[in-house]
Design a protein around this motif. Structure first.
Motif, PDB file in Angstrom:
ATOM      1  N   LYS A   1       0.857  -1.179   0.000  1.00 17.74           N
ATOM      2  CA  LYS A   1       0.000   0.000   0.000  1.00 17.74           C
ATOM      3  C   LYS A   1       0.895   1.231   0.000  1.00 17.74           C
ATOM      4  O   LYS A   1       2.005   1.207   0.534  1.00 17.74           O
ATOM      5  N   PRO A   2       0.420   2.305  -0.615  1.00 18.60           N
ATOM      6  CA  PRO A   2       1.241   3.520  -0.646  1.00 18.60           C
ATOM      7  C   PRO A   2       1.243   4.201   0.715  1.00 18.60           C
ATOM      8  O   PRO A   2       0.295   4.070   1.494  1.00 18.60           O
ATOM      9  N   ASP A   3       2.322   4.904   1.006  1.00 19.13           N
ATOM     10  CA  ASP A   3       2.410   5.684   2.241  1.00 19.13           C
ATOM     11  C   ASP A   3       1.703   7.015   1.992  1.00 19.13           C
ATOM     12  O   ASP A   3       2.254   7.917   1.371  1.00 19.13           O
ATOM     13  N   LEU A   4       0.479   7.115   2.463  1.00 16.01           N
ATOM     14  CA  LEU A   4      -0.318   8.315   2.218  1.00 16.01           C
ATOM     15  C   LEU A   4       0.062   9.464   3.135  1.00 16.01           C
ATOM     16  O   LEU A   4      -0.396  10.587   2.937  1.00 16.01           O
ATOM     17  N   ASN A   5       0.901   9.204   4.134  1.00 11.35           N
ATOM     18  CA  ASN A   5       1.294  10.260   5.073  1.00 11.35           C
ATOM     19  C   ASN A   5       2.575  10.985   4.662  1.00 11.35           C
ATOM     20  O   ASN A   5       2.890  12.023   5.236  1.00 11.35           O
TER      21      ASN A   5
ATOM     22  N   GLN B   1      17.377   4.790 -19.754  1.00 10.26           N
ATOM     23  CA  GLN B   1      16.022   4.649 -19.217  1.00 10.26           C
ATOM     24  C   GLN B   1      16.000   4.719 -17.696  1.00 10.26           C
ATOM     25  O   GLN B   1      17.012   4.498 -17.033  1.00 10.26           O
ATOM     26  N   VAL B   2      14.806   5.055 -17.176  1.00 12.71           N
ATOM     27  CA  VAL B   2      14.556   5.043 -15.737  1.00 12.71           C
ATOM     28  C   VAL B   2      13.519   3.962 -15.494  1.00 12.71           C
ATOM     29  O   VAL B   2      12.435   3.985 -16.100  1.00 12.71           O
ATOM     30  N   GLN B   3      13.838   3.027 -14.623  1.00 17.27           N
ATOM     31  CA  GLN B   3      12.895   1.959 -14.295  1.00 17.27           C
ATOM     32  C   GLN B   3      12.253   2.299 -12.956  1.00 17.27           C
ATOM     33  O   GLN B   3      12.941   2.685 -12.008  1.00 17.27           O
ATOM     34  N   LEU B   4      10.934   2.166 -12.896  1.00 20.55           N
ATOM     35  CA  LEU B   4      10.229   2.453 -11.661  1.00 20.55           C
ATOM     36  C   LEU B   4       9.098   1.468 -11.472  1.00 20.55           C
ATOM     37  O   LEU B   4       8.731   0.731 -12.386  1.00 20.55           O
ATOM     38  N   VAL B   5       8.568   1.456 -10.286  1.00 19.03           N
ATOM     39  CA  VAL B   5       7.431   0.606  -9.960  1.00 19.03           C
ATOM     40  C   VAL B   5       6.320   1.502  -9.417  1.00 19.03           C
ATOM     41  O   VAL B   5       6.582   2.414  -8.638  1.00 19.03           O
ATOM     42  N   GLU B   6       5.097   1.235  -9.875  1.00 17.21           N
ATOM     43  CA  GLU B   6       3.938   1.994  -9.413  1.00 17.21           C
ATOM     44  C   GLU B   6       3.034   1.081  -8.601  1.00 17.21           C
ATOM     45  O   GLU B   6       3.055  -0.143  -8.776  1.00 17.21           O
ATOM     46  N   LEU B   7       2.256   1.668  -7.719  1.00 19.40           N
ATOM     47  CA  LEU B   7       1.260   0.914  -6.958  1.00 19.40           C
ATOM     48  C   LEU B   7      -0.117   1.278  -7.498  1.00 19.40           C
ATOM     49  O   LEU B   7      -0.519   2.440  -7.488  1.00 19.40           O
ATOM     50  N   ILE B   8      -0.846   0.267  -7.966  1.00 18.98           N
ATOM     51  CA  ILE B   8      -2.150   0.455  -8.594  1.00 18.98           C
ATOM     52  C   ILE B   8      -3.180  -0.330  -7.784  1.00 18.98           C
ATOM     53  O   ILE B   8      -2.969  -1.500  -7.474  1.00 18.98           O
ATOM     54  N   ALA B   9      -4.303   0.300  -7.474  1.00 21.69           N
ATOM     55  CA  ALA B   9      -5.393  -0.396  -6.773  1.00 21.69           C
ATOM     56  C   ALA B   9      -6.213  -1.173  -7.793  1.00 21.69           C
ATOM     57  O   ALA B   9      -6.597  -0.641  -8.834  1.00 21.69           O
TER      58      ALA B   9
ATOM     59  N   HIS C   1      10.079   9.577  -5.781  1.00 25.42           N
ATOM     60  CA  HIS C   1       8.739   9.277  -6.295  1.00 25.42           C
ATOM     61  C   HIS C   1       8.390  10.193  -7.456  1.00 25.42           C
ATOM     62  O   HIS C   1       8.733  11.375  -7.452  1.00 25.42           O
ATOM     63  N   LEU C   2       7.669   9.625  -8.435  1.00 25.92           N
ATOM     64  CA  LEU C   2       7.158  10.417  -9.545  1.00 25.92           C
ATOM     65  C   LEU C   2       5.941   9.728 -10.151  1.00 25.92           C
ATOM     66  O   LEU C   2       5.752   8.523 -10.000  1.00 25.92           O
ATOM     67  N   GLY C   3       5.091  10.508 -10.810  1.00 27.34           N
ATOM     68  CA  GLY C   3       3.870   9.981 -11.411  1.00 27.34           C
ATOM     69  C   GLY C   3       2.723   9.991 -10.417  1.00 27.34           C
ATOM     70  O   GLY C   3       2.921  10.055  -9.205  1.00 27.34           O
ATOM     71  N   ARG C   4       1.515   9.925 -10.953  1.00 30.32           N
ATOM     72  CA  ARG C   4       0.311   9.994 -10.119  1.00 30.32           C
ATOM     73  C   ARG C   4       0.005   8.680  -9.395  1.00 30.32           C
ATOM     74  O   ARG C   4      -0.766   8.658  -8.458  1.00 30.32           O
ATOM     75  N   ASP C   5       0.595   7.577  -9.869  1.00 33.85           N
ATOM     76  CA  ASP C   5       0.260   6.264  -9.306  1.00 33.85           C
ATOM     77  C   ASP C   5       1.317   5.765  -8.330  1.00 33.85           C
ATOM     78  O   ASP C   5       1.697   4.593  -8.348  1.00 33.85           O
ATOM     79  N   TYR C   6       1.801   6.644  -7.479  1.00 34.12           N
ATOM     80  CA  TYR C   6       2.730   6.297  -6.408  1.00 34.12           C
ATOM     81  C   TYR C   6       3.974   5.591  -6.944  1.00 34.12           C
ATOM     82  O   TYR C   6       4.447   4.607  -6.379  1.00 34.12           O
ATOM     83  N   GLY C   7       4.516   6.092  -8.041  1.00 37.19           N
ATOM     84  CA  GLY C   7       5.703   5.496  -8.648  1.00 37.19           C
ATOM     85  C   GLY C   7       6.959   5.803  -7.852  1.00 37.19           C
ATOM     86  O   GLY C   7       7.112   6.896  -7.311  1.00 37.19           O
ATOM     87  N   ALA C   8       7.862   4.829  -7.776  1.00 36.96           N
ATOM     88  CA  ALA C   8       9.156   4.996  -7.091  1.00 36.96           C
ATOM     89  C   ALA C   8      10.253   4.517  -8.031  1.00 36.96           C
ATOM     90  O   ALA C   8      10.141   3.456  -8.658  1.00 36.96           O
ATOM     91  N   VAL C   9      11.325   5.296  -8.131  1.00 36.62           N
ATOM     92  CA  VAL C   9      12.442   4.958  -9.014  1.00 36.62           C
ATOM     93  C   VAL C   9      13.185   3.756  -8.430  1.00 36.62           C
ATOM     94  O   VAL C   9      13.591   3.768  -7.269  1.00 36.62           O
ATOM     95  N   ARG C  10      13.353   2.703  -9.247  1.00 35.55           N
ATOM     96  CA  ARG C  10      14.081   1.504  -8.818  1.00 35.55           C
ATOM     97  C   ARG C  10      15.512   1.498  -9.343  1.00 35.55           C
ATOM     98  O   ARG C  10      16.418   1.076  -8.649  1.00 35.55           O
TER      99      ARG C  10
END
Length: 174
Positions: free
Chosen positions: A85-89, A149-157, A134-143
């Motif tokens: 889950k994303p850290d909303l705080n 290229q930049v590889q990242l992972v997003e959290l999607i509900a 972090h970048l992007g609207r879907d809680y993306g984090a740079v890996r």
């Protein structure tokens, strides 16, 4: 005043008054207006009759409101999630106000083992990011940051409310 100017003014005044007194033209206009007023008027047809609408009876009062979450489904998935889950705080970064399709990877900088990616925003700001940012609207984090290229992972509900990881890539653009 000199007599020539007086004569000129008198001639102008008479010609102006002569233009206002065109009785035959005025009578002609009145005759046309009278003809239009006495001409038979058109008739507007009555509106067509529309069929009476069918009034449907609502019979689903006992069913679940489709606009509220299904409690049974939520209980079934509770505890069975992946724990993601994303850290909303945490404070949101500047780059999280745009979608990934609006951001552009423009290059990278490296000093020793530390590497940063340069991301161009829609308002033409160039922002350096590193792994974990972090970048992007879907809680993306740079890996990982590579030269092209930049590889990242997003959290999607998903539809059940569980969070899933989605791998994304920002490729070098010019």
């Amino acid at each position: 005043m000199n007599p020539g100017k007086q004569v000129l003014i008198a001639v102008l005044a008479l010609s102006l008054l002569a233009g206002c007194g065109d009785k035959p033209q005025e009578e002609k206009i009145e005759a046309q207006l009278y003809e239009l007023r006495t001409r038979p008027q058109g008739r507007v047809e009555a509106l067509p009759r529309f069929p009476e609408p069918v009034i449907a009876k609502y019979t689903q009062q006992q069913q679940r409101d489709p606009f509220t979450p299904n409690q049974q489904l939520a209980l079934r998935f509770q505890g069975s999630g992946s724990g993601l889950k994303p850290d909303l705080n945490r404070p949101r970064s500047t780059l999280e106000q745009w979608g990934l399709d609006e951001l552009a990877f423009r290059g990278s900088l490296q000093k020793g083992r530390e590497i940063r990616a340069l991301i161009l925003t829609p308002d033409n700001q160039l922002i350096a990011v590193q792994v974990g940012d972090h970048l992007g609207r879907d809680y993306g984090a740079v890996r990982q940051i590579l030269p092209d290229q930049v590889q990242l992972v997003e959290l999607i509900a998903d539809s059940s409310g569980q969070w899933q990881e989605r791998d994304q890539t920002l490729s070098l653009s010019r």
